[in-house]
Design a protein around this motif. Structure first.
Motif: not given
Ligand code: FES
Ligand code: FES
Length: 859
Positions: A720-721, A735-740, A563-567
């Motif tokens: 995270a991604t 920086v785009i930080a997508a965190h579960d 989900e973080t990669l897709l985000a």
């Protein structure tokens, strides 16, 4: 005679002295913080004739005839506006830098009521903040500017306090306006000041310590050496190997070793007295690298030798998988020592309360850890020592070990008087453990589609003079070394080696920061071999619920790496050259180690007092437990109050480490809140006066040695991604930080952690290095390469909340993972741009490295 105005009042002084010392000690204006006394951090900022300046760089003579304003002296209206604006956006964390930020903001807004973004950023460029990444501070200043210009009146929304709400921190106002006390802000009648003599050499035989001249100096109350320690002299978290003081006839192991401690009437006398102690040393050749310490015939620094720990993680058949792989990459990676640079230098105040009883005020990551060390050292029963936490000005792992607490306690114990011991910034750099430097050899293999088939890792960590948490750091480095991917064959072996360097220990990321850089960089090389993008290779291998992590643990239903990669897919599609990295990080100590969260709720004076020892070093656990109790018990914020950690009052909820508090203490808070709710269903709160409600949660995990094929290593993992976009000059633009995060208890707090972590990770990637020469720091706070406001890129947080687990409403710790993928994502961005592998940190050949001379030439 010098004359000036201070917060609107006339002051006359006969003698000159430092302005910061005058403001803090004589005028007792404690919003003026001493973060360095070197003109670097900006924590001491005041307005002089309306302009923000650093008080530690000025003397009374220099402000003669001028007007000085501190946060205590600004108008009530402005104080309200700043408190509201900073609180509302979540700009406050540890708070140590915050009064200085308010001063810089006021200096700007008085001259320029509607500043641009660049002007705001520039106005706080001399204010270091290690927690926030500056962005929320900048937002707060714009908000304050708007409110001040428009004459708006705002009040802090005090009752928004349930899970998922952007609750204003419980400590925001006190920290911002400078009324909240840190230890060094405390003064008591009859208080003495402590100082410590430290080793001149990393390794030397101490033949004689002559304290006579120091003891004879007027104002010196007592001087103590190793034989004055009444109880245990070797202390430590797991391995007891760190002496309270080195004794005559023993060898020093690093330049921070204490040889003598003393207490005097003033800090100045104490420091002068330290200079008078004569030590007869026999200098010996130090072992300054793991190679030297492991060489045949090398002297043993500790009785068991120079190998502190070995960790092995093995699954499958790596030899066969590598032999059969379509693509194999082997590379070496190096990461440097890193300094925590928390803004508040270490400080403790020990107060004898009655014969044989001591209360110690500290600022650490666990009052119970401090307590354990102090009672062991004094050789007294637990109830003879009480430890209370004041505000903690940042920690990041660097305040887990004893640094000043035991020395202040011993001086107070022996003198019978209160003793405060505060480290100078230079001492702080010299004494506390750093991030482990690591050398890592990585082999990764995959098939023709990019499916990872094997990882082999050999790593060596320089753990320095004492064990500290070197063993667990090594374990986490190894258990996470293969990344958050499903890989059936892993062969990971790490060793932590004692040397005569400054100890290495806990630091945000706890070993994973290092191995993630190596693993993710090797993935980029494999992706190039396969002919797929860095995003694609990660997505094809990303762990999913039900998959098996490299340590054998089966990923739970809340696992949201994909989900973080897709985000971030939209960003990657728009910027195919962007850098990317993934990470995972354990929540809780795990591996079978006892790990308990405890919360007691006491109904007192019509309010529910939340008692837990969980330390808030800035990350906001006090506010998190308040929100969880409010949610579970169905109460509002005005019904609740959080007690400071106190070993006589708050139950032991373990150390603030391993990203554990939100989940472990959070779950205990939920259980306590539910117990209270069961009573509230039948009685009004007023009827429960004097009652206690208790919640406890113990993480149950399997030891490394359990032999189970799918052992439960940790109760939860965060994933995270992060994606990095460079500008035309090669600077980090965004920086785009997508965190579960499982569940964001307080989105303001989660974003604050992410932004601060990314800024810290950016420093680790590009500018920071704790250089040493002959085992001693070769840096100051000003030359560490810390990120300032003018370096911080745009950071966009994308928060993934998928976890449906009941545990702490699904929340997983975010304190560490926020910085782990940043360095490899930045490295990937440069790799994408020029195709060159950069295999050591800080990264070479970037616009940031131009100004760095002679750094890590060995790489
Ligand atoms: S204390 Fe003055 S700049 Fe740091
Ligand atoms: S909030 Fe700025 S240093 Fe902690």
């Amino acid at each position: 005679m010098y004359q000036f105005t201070l917060n609107g009042k006339d002051v006359e002084l006969a003698a000159d002295k430092g302005l910061m010392a005058y403001l803090r000690e004589d005028a007792r204006l404690i919003s003026v913080k001493n973060g360095c006394a070197e003109g670097v951090c900006g924590s001491c900022s005041v307005l002089v004739n309306g302009k923000a300046v650093r008080a530690c760089t000025l003397t009374i003579a220099k402000v003669n005839g001028k007007a000085i304003t501190t946060v205590e002296g600004i108008s009530e209206r402005e104080r309200q506006v700043y408190a509201w604006a900073f609180g509302q956006v979540g700009a406050v964390q540890c708070g140590f830098c915050m009064p200085g930020m308010v001063i810089s903001a006021k200096g700007l807004l008085d001259a320029n009521p509607a500043p641009t973004e660049a002007e705001v950023r520039s106005a706080i460029r001399y204010n270091l903040c290690r927690c926030t990444g500056y962005l929320k501070v900048e937002r707060a200043i714009h908000l304050a500017a708007q409110a001040l210009s428009n004459g708006e009146t705002h009040v802090v929304e005090a009752d928004a306090a349930h899970v998922g709400e952007r609750t204003v921190r419980v400590d925001a106002q006190e920290k911002l306006l400078g009324s909240g006390e840190f230890v060094d802000d405390m003064q008591l009648p009859g208080m003495l000041h402590g100082a410590v003599l430290r080793s001149k050499y990393p390794r030397a035989l101490v033949k004689k310590i002559d304290i006579a001249a120091a003891r004879a100096l007027p104002g010196v109350e007592l001087v103590l050496t190793a034989h004055d320690v009444p109880g245990q002299r070797l202390l430590g978290h797991i391995v007891h190997d760190w002496p309270v003081m080195i004794a005559e006839g023993e060898e020093t192991r690093y330049v921070g070793d204490a040889l003598a401690i003393l207490a005097a009437a003033s800090e100045e006398i104490a420091r002068r007295a330290v200079e008078l102690i004569r030590v007869d040393y026999e200098e010996r050749t130090p072992m300054l690298s793991p190679q030297e310490a492991l060489a045949e015939g090398a002297t043993h620094l500790h009785p068991k030798g120079n190998l502190l720990a070995t960790t092995v993680v093995k699954r499958g058949d790596v030899d066969r998988a590598v032999a059969e792989a379509k693509h194999v990459i082997t590379q070496h990676y190096s990461t440097p020592r890193q300094e925590h640079a928390f803004l508040e230098p270490e400080s403790a105040l020990a107060v004898p309360t009655q014969p044989g009883q001591l209360t110690v005020y500290t600022a650490s990551q666990s009052v119970y850890d401090d307590h354990r060390g102090i009672v062991e050292m004094l050789g007294v029963p637990d109830e003879h020592v009480r430890v209370i936490s004041k505000f903690v000005g940042g920690g990041f792992g660097g305040k887990e070990d004893l640094s000043v607490q035991h020395h202040a306690a011993l001086l107070a114990w022996r003198s019978g008087r209160p003793v405060k011991l505060t480290l100078s910034r230079a001492e702080s750099l010299r004494v506390h453990p750093k991030r482990h430097p690591m050398e890592m050899d990585y082999t990764t293999a995959c098939d023709e589609s990019g499916k990872l088939t094997a990882v082999r890792v050999r790593l060596v960590a320089d753990t320095g003079a004492y064990a500290s948490l070197g063993g667990p750091v090594l374990q986490r480095a190894c258990t996470h070394a293969a990344g958050p991917y499903q890989i059936d064959n892993v062969d990971i072996e790490g060793r932590a080696i004692y040397t005569n360097n400054i100890p290495s220990g806990a630091f945000r990321g706890f070993g994973v920061t290092q191995t993630c850089f190596a693993m993710e960089s090797n993935l980029n090389l494999l992706a190039r071999e396969v002919g797929i993008s860095p995003w694609e290779i990660r997505f094809r291998n990303a762990i999913e619920p039900g998959g098996v992590l490299s340590n054998g643990q089966i990923a739970d239903a809340g696992t949201a790496l994909k989900e973080t990669l897709l985000a971030v897919k939209d960003v990657i599609d728009a910027h195919p050259d962007a850098g990317i990295a993934c990470a995972f990080k354990n929540t809780g100590k795990g591996v079978g180690v006892k790990d308990v969260g405890r919360v007691r709720l006491k109904v007192e004076d019509g309010k529910v007092v939340i008692c837990t020892s969980a330390a808030c070093m800035g990350q906001g656990i006090a506010t998190v437990v308040l929100q969880i109790v409010a949610q579970a018990a169905g109460l509002s914020r005005s019904d609740l109050r959080v007690h400071e950690p106190d070993t006589f009052i708050t139950p032991d909820s373990g150390t603030s480490t391993a990203s554990r508090q939100t989940t472990v203490t959070g779950e205990a808070a939920r259980r306590a809140g539910e117990a209270l709710k069961r009573e509230l269903n039948h009685h009004p709160l007023a009827d429960l006066e004097g009652r206690d409600f208790y919640g406890e949660y113990e993480c149950v995990t399997d030891p490394m040695t359990s032999g189970k094929p799918n052992r439960v290593s940790h109760v939860a993992y965060g994933f995270a991604t992060q994606v990095v976009i460079l500008d035309a000059e090669g600077r980090v633009q965004k920086v785009i930080a997508a965190h579960d995060v499982g569940r964001a208890i307080n989105p303001n707090g989660v974003e604050g952690q992410i932004e601060g972590g990314v800024a810290m990770g950016m420093g680790f990637a590009l500018t920071e290095e704790f250089a040493v020469r002959n085992g001693a720091p070769a840096v100051t706070l000003g030359t560490l390469g810390l990120i300032r406001s003018t370096h911080t890129p745009e950071i966009e947080c994308r928060i993934i909340e998928k976890n449906q687990a009941e545990l702490a409403y699904g929340a997983k710790g975010v304190g560490e993972i926020v910085m782990i993928p940043t360095a490899p994502a930045i490295a990937c961005a440069y790799f994408q741009r020029d195709g060159k592998l950069r295999n050591c940190l800080p990264l070479r050949e970037t616009p940031y490295s131009r100004n760095r001379k002679g750094a890590l030439e060995s790489c």
